[in-house]
Scaffold this motif. Structure first.
Motif, PDB file in Angstrom:
ATOM      1  N   SER A  31     -78.410 -16.634   4.322  1.00 32.72           N
ATOM      2  CA  SER A  31     -77.456 -17.251   5.053  1.00 32.72           C
ATOM      3  C   SER A  31     -77.553 -18.576   5.623  1.00 32.72           C
ATOM      4  CB  SER A  31     -78.127 -16.383   6.893  1.00 32.72           C
ATOM      5  OG  SER A  31     -79.852 -17.042   6.936  1.00 32.72           O
ATOM      6  N   THR A 134     -84.951 -12.624  21.538  1.00 34.19           N
ATOM      7  CA  THR A 134     -84.165 -12.195  20.614  1.00 34.19           C
ATOM      8  C   THR A 134     -83.128 -13.237  20.851  1.00 34.19           C
ATOM      9  OG1 THR A 134     -83.060 -10.341  20.488  1.00 34.19           O
ATOM     10  CG2 THR A 134     -85.608 -10.429  19.614  1.00 34.19           C
ATOM     11  N   ALA A 139     -78.619 -14.149  14.986  1.00 32.55           N
ATOM     12  CA  ALA A 139     -78.504 -12.437  14.573  1.00 32.55           C
ATOM     13  C   ALA A 139     -77.575 -11.736  13.944  1.00 32.55           C
ATOM     14  CB  ALA A 139     -79.996 -11.756  15.862  1.00 32.55           C
ATOM     15  N   VAL A 142     -77.234  -8.796  12.245  1.00 32.48           N
ATOM     16  CA  VAL A 142     -77.591  -8.183  12.250  1.00 32.48           C
ATOM     17  C   VAL A 142     -77.406  -7.195  13.334  1.00 32.48           C
ATOM     18  CG1 VAL A 142     -79.616  -7.745  11.320  1.00 32.48           C
ATOM     19  CG2 VAL A 142     -79.764  -8.748  13.326  1.00 32.48           C
ATOM     20  N   LEU A 326     -94.190 -13.126  14.464  1.00 34.67           N
ATOM     21  CA  LEU A 326     -93.398 -12.689  13.274  1.00 34.67           C
ATOM     22  C   LEU A 326     -93.745 -11.766  12.859  1.00 34.67           C
ATOM     23  CD1 LEU A 326     -92.248 -16.040  11.735  1.00 34.67           C
ATOM     24  CD2 LEU A 326     -90.898 -14.805  13.786  1.00 34.67           C
ATOM     25  N   VAL A 353     -89.047  -5.352  13.115  1.00 33.40           N
ATOM     26  CA  VAL A 353     -88.770  -6.334  12.355  1.00 33.40           C
ATOM     27  C   VAL A 353     -88.113  -7.138  12.132  1.00 33.40           C
ATOM     28  CG1 VAL A 353     -88.605  -7.149   9.811  1.00 33.40           C
ATOM     29  CG2 VAL A 353     -90.313  -4.657  10.358  1.00 33.40           C
ATOM     30  N   PHE A 354     -86.602  -7.609  12.833  1.00 39.63           N
ATOM     31  CA  PHE A 354     -85.638  -8.188  13.043  1.00 39.63           C
ATOM     32  C   PHE A 354     -85.454  -8.785  14.104  1.00 39.63           C
ATOM     33  CE2 PHE A 354     -84.607  -6.492   8.902  1.00 39.63           C
ATOM     34  CZ  PHE A 354     -84.273  -7.608   8.096  1.00 39.63           C
ATOM     35  N   ILE A 356     -85.628 -11.834  16.142  1.00 36.23           N
ATOM     36  CA  ILE A 356     -84.779 -13.196  15.185  1.00 36.23           C
ATOM     37  C   ILE A 356     -85.574 -14.231  16.044  1.00 36.23           C
ATOM     38  CG2 ILE A 356     -83.511 -14.697  14.311  1.00 36.23           C
ATOM     39  CD1 ILE A 356     -81.914 -12.462  13.091  1.00 36.23           C
ATOM     40  N   SER A 391     -88.451 -18.176  10.775  1.00 38.63           N
ATOM     41  CA  SER A 391     -88.160 -16.491  11.195  1.00 38.63           C
ATOM     42  C   SER A 391     -86.414 -17.149  10.419  1.00 38.63           C
ATOM     43  CB  SER A 391     -87.746 -16.955  12.848  1.00 38.63           C
ATOM     44  OG  SER A 391     -86.425 -15.704  13.285  1.00 38.63           O
ATOM     45  N   HIS A 395     -85.947 -13.929   7.771  1.00 36.23           N
ATOM     46  CA  HIS A 395     -84.649 -12.786   8.071  1.00 36.23           C
ATOM     47  C   HIS A 395     -84.344 -13.009   8.113  1.00 36.23           C
ATOM     48  CE1 HIS A 395     -87.718 -12.597  11.734  1.00 36.23           C
ATOM     49  NE2 HIS A 395     -87.703 -11.553  11.366  1.00 36.23           N
ATOM     50  N   THR A 398     -84.186 -11.179   4.097  1.00 36.95           N
ATOM     51  CA  THR A 398     -84.167  -9.819   3.596  1.00 36.95           C
ATOM     52  C   THR A 398     -82.686  -9.308   4.079  1.00 36.95           C
ATOM     53  OG1 THR A 398     -85.211 -10.074   5.702  1.00 36.95           O
ATOM     54  CG2 THR A 398     -87.081 -10.919   3.589  1.00 36.95           C
ATOM     55  N   VAL A 399     -82.633 -10.058   5.699  1.00 39.43           N
ATOM     56  CA  VAL A 399     -81.276  -9.312   5.814  1.00 39.43           C
ATOM     57  C   VAL A 399     -80.119  -8.476   5.286  1.00 39.43           C
ATOM     58  CG1 VAL A 399     -79.457 -11.291   6.516  1.00 39.43           C
ATOM     59  CG2 VAL A 399     -79.668  -9.381   8.342  1.00 39.43           C
TER      60      VAL A 399
END
Length: 422
Positions: A31, A134, A139, A142, A326, A353-354, A356, A391, A395, A398-399
Motif C-alpha cells: 500500500s 478507524t 483506509a 477499502v 488489532l 478485521v479491516f 485500520i 496496522s 492491513h 493484505t487489503v
C-alpha cells in the motif's frame, strides 16, 4: 549541503510518488502508506537527515494541527464519496459499528491498558478513545469509489461511513479522559455532569446541526442559486477545501465537534443535488490534497520511528497490547456488533478485521496531551505508534488480495452480492 534545497528535492519526489505509486501498487500486496513509512525511515538513516526526526511530545501543537487538517480533508472526501442516502435501515451496519463496536473497543482497550500496561484510569481511557476509531485517511483501499461510479458494496460502504463518523463520536471519551486527568485528587465524579451536558450532548448536537446547516447553505450556493452564480458552474474542485474549512471552523467557533460537522456537511451537500458531475470534481481535488498530506505525514512518521527515541519505551507488554487490539479487540467487537445484520459471513469478517488505525489516533493523543497531564504518557504514545505501524503493514499487505478475492467471489456468484439496495 543546503537543507532547504534538499527538502525541496525530497518534497518534489514525494509529490511525484503520490501520483505514480497508486498505479504501480494496484496489483501488488503493498500500500501507499507502507511505502511512505519506508521512505521516511530511509531518509532518517540517510546522511542528509532533512526531516525533523524528533519525539512528537516535543512538538505537540504541530502534531495536533497537521493531523487535524489531513483528517478534516479526508472526512469531507469520505462524505462526498457516499452515494447511499442516509437512513436507519440503509445505514444499519454503520449504526451497529458506531453504537456497539466502538464503545466495546474503547472499554476493552482501556481495560487492557490498565491491566497489562499498568496505566491509570485517565491514561487508559485516553488510550481506548484514541485507538477505537478507524482511520479515514489510511483506509482508502477499502473505501467506496468516487461519486456515482457504482463502487459501493456493503464492505466498502460500511468501512467508509464508519470512518467518517467515529472520529467525531470518540471525542467525548477523549474529553472524559482529559476531565479525569485534570481533576483534583479525590474529586470523584464531579466532572461527570458538565462532561455529559457539554462534551456529549451539546458538542455532538452542535456538530450535527452545524454540519447540516452549512451543508444546506453550501448546497444552495453550489447547485440551487441562479445559474450564473452557482459554484458548480466553475467546475473547480478547489471549492472542496473551502467547504471543509468553513464547516469545521464554524462548528468549532460554537464549541461543537468539527469532525462530525465536516462529514455531515458533505453528506448534506450530496443530498442537495445527488447526480451532479461537480461532485466528482470536488472529490478528485480533495483526494489529491489528502493523498499528498498523508504521504508527507507518514514520511515524517517513518522518520520518527527510525530515530527511535519514542519507541525506546517499547517492551513486550506494548507489543502484546498491539497484537490484542488489532487481532482480537477490533475483530471481536465489530463481529458482535454485526450479529443479526443482513450481511454474508465473509463481508462481516472483512469489515471486522479491516479496522485500520492511523493519523486520527495521533491527533487525539496530541490534543489530549496539550490539555492535561497524563501519567505514563510516553507509554501511551509508544503503544499507539506501534499499533499504527503494525496496522499499516498488516492491513496494507493484505487489503489488495482480500478485496480482489471478495470482488471475484461476487462476480462468480451474483446471487450472493453484498450490495444493499438504497
Amino acid at each position: 549541503m543546503n537543507a532547504y534545497v534538499v527538502t525541496l528535492l525530497i518534497f518534489g519526489a514525494v509529490v511525484l510518488l503520490t501520483v505514480w505509486l497508486p498505479m504501480a501498487l494496484s496489483r501488488l500486496p503493498l500500500s501507499l502508506p507502507i511505502c511512505c513509512l519506508a521512505i521516511g525511515m530511509l531518509l532518517a538513516w540517510s546522511p542528509f537527515t532533512p526531516l525533523p526526526a524528533i519525539n512528537p511530545l516535543e512538538n505537540i501543537k504541530w502534531a495536533e494541527h497537521l493531523t487535524e487538517f489531513v483528517l478534516i480533508v479526508a472526512l469531507m472526501g469520505a462524505g462526498l464519496k457516499i452515494d447511499r442516502p442516509l437512513g436507519l435501515l440503509r445505514w444499519s451496519a454503520t449504526w451497529r459499528l458506531l453504537g456497539i463496536a466502538m464503545p466495546l473497543s474503547i472499554g476493552a482497550i482501556a481495560l487492557v491498558g490498565w491491566s497489562v500496561l499498568g496505566l491509570g484510569l485517565a491514561s487508559s481511557i485516553l488510550l481506548g478513545a484514541a485507538l477505537a476509531p478507524t482511520d479515514p485517511v489510511l483506509a482508502s483501499d477499502v473505501q467506496v469509489g468516487p461519486p456515482q461510479t457504482g463502487e459501493e458494496d456493503s464492505i466498502r460502504f460500511s468501512l467508509t461511513s464508519e470512518a467518517g463518523l467515529n472520529d467525531g463520536l470518540s471525542f467525548p471519551f477523549v474529553m472524559a479522559a482529559i476531565a479525569i486527568a485534570g481533576q483534583q485528587p479525590g474529586g470523584g465524579f464531579g466532572w461527570l455532569p458538565r462532561w455529559f451536558a457539554f462534551d456529549v450532548v451539546w458538542k455532538l448536537a452542535a456538530g450535527v446541526a452545524m454540519g447540516w446547516v452549512v451543508g444546506r447553505l453550501l448546497g444552495y450556493l453550489t447547485f440551487r442559486m441562479p445559474e450564473a452564480g452557482r459554484i458548480a458552474r466553475t467546475g473547480d474542485g478547489l471549492a472542496a477545501l473551502g467547504f471543509t474549512c468553513i464547516a469545521y471552523g464554524a462548528t468549532e467557533i460554537v464549541h461543537g465537534y468539527g469532525f462530525v460537522a465536516v462529514f455531515v456537511a458533505a453528506l448534506t451537500l450530496r443530498g442537495v443535488e445527488r447526480k451532479s458531475e461537480y461532485h466528482g470534481h470536488l472529490h478528485d481535488f480533495g483526494e489529491q490534497i489528502e493523498r499528498l498530506l498523508m504521504m508527507v505525514l507518514l514520511v515524517c512518521f517513518g522518520s520518527i520511528l527510525a530515530e527511535g527515541s519514542l519507541l525506546s519505551h517499547t517492551d513486550w507488554r506494548i507489543v502484546m497490547v498491539a497484537v490484542l487490539v488489532l487481532a482480537v479487540v477490533r475483530p471481536v467487537a465489530a463481529w458482535v456488533s454485526l450479529i443479526g445484520c443482513r450481511l454474508p459471513w465473509a463481508d462481516k469478517l472483512i469489515v471486522s478485521v479491516f479496522g485500520i488505525r492511523g493519523l486520527g489516533s495521533i491527533y487525539y493523543l496530541a490534543y489530549a496531551s496539550g490539555k492535561a497531564k497524563f501519567e505514563n504518557l510516553e507509554t501511551v504514545w509508544a503503544t499507539v505508534f506501534v499499533i499504527i505501524l503494525l496496522s499499516v503493514v498488516m492491513h496494507g499487505a493484505t487489503v489488495t488480495p482480500v478485496m480482489r478475492w471478495i470482488d471475484r467471489r461476487r462476480g462468480l456468484d451474483p446471487s450472493k452480492s453484498t450490495t444493499i439496495s438504497s
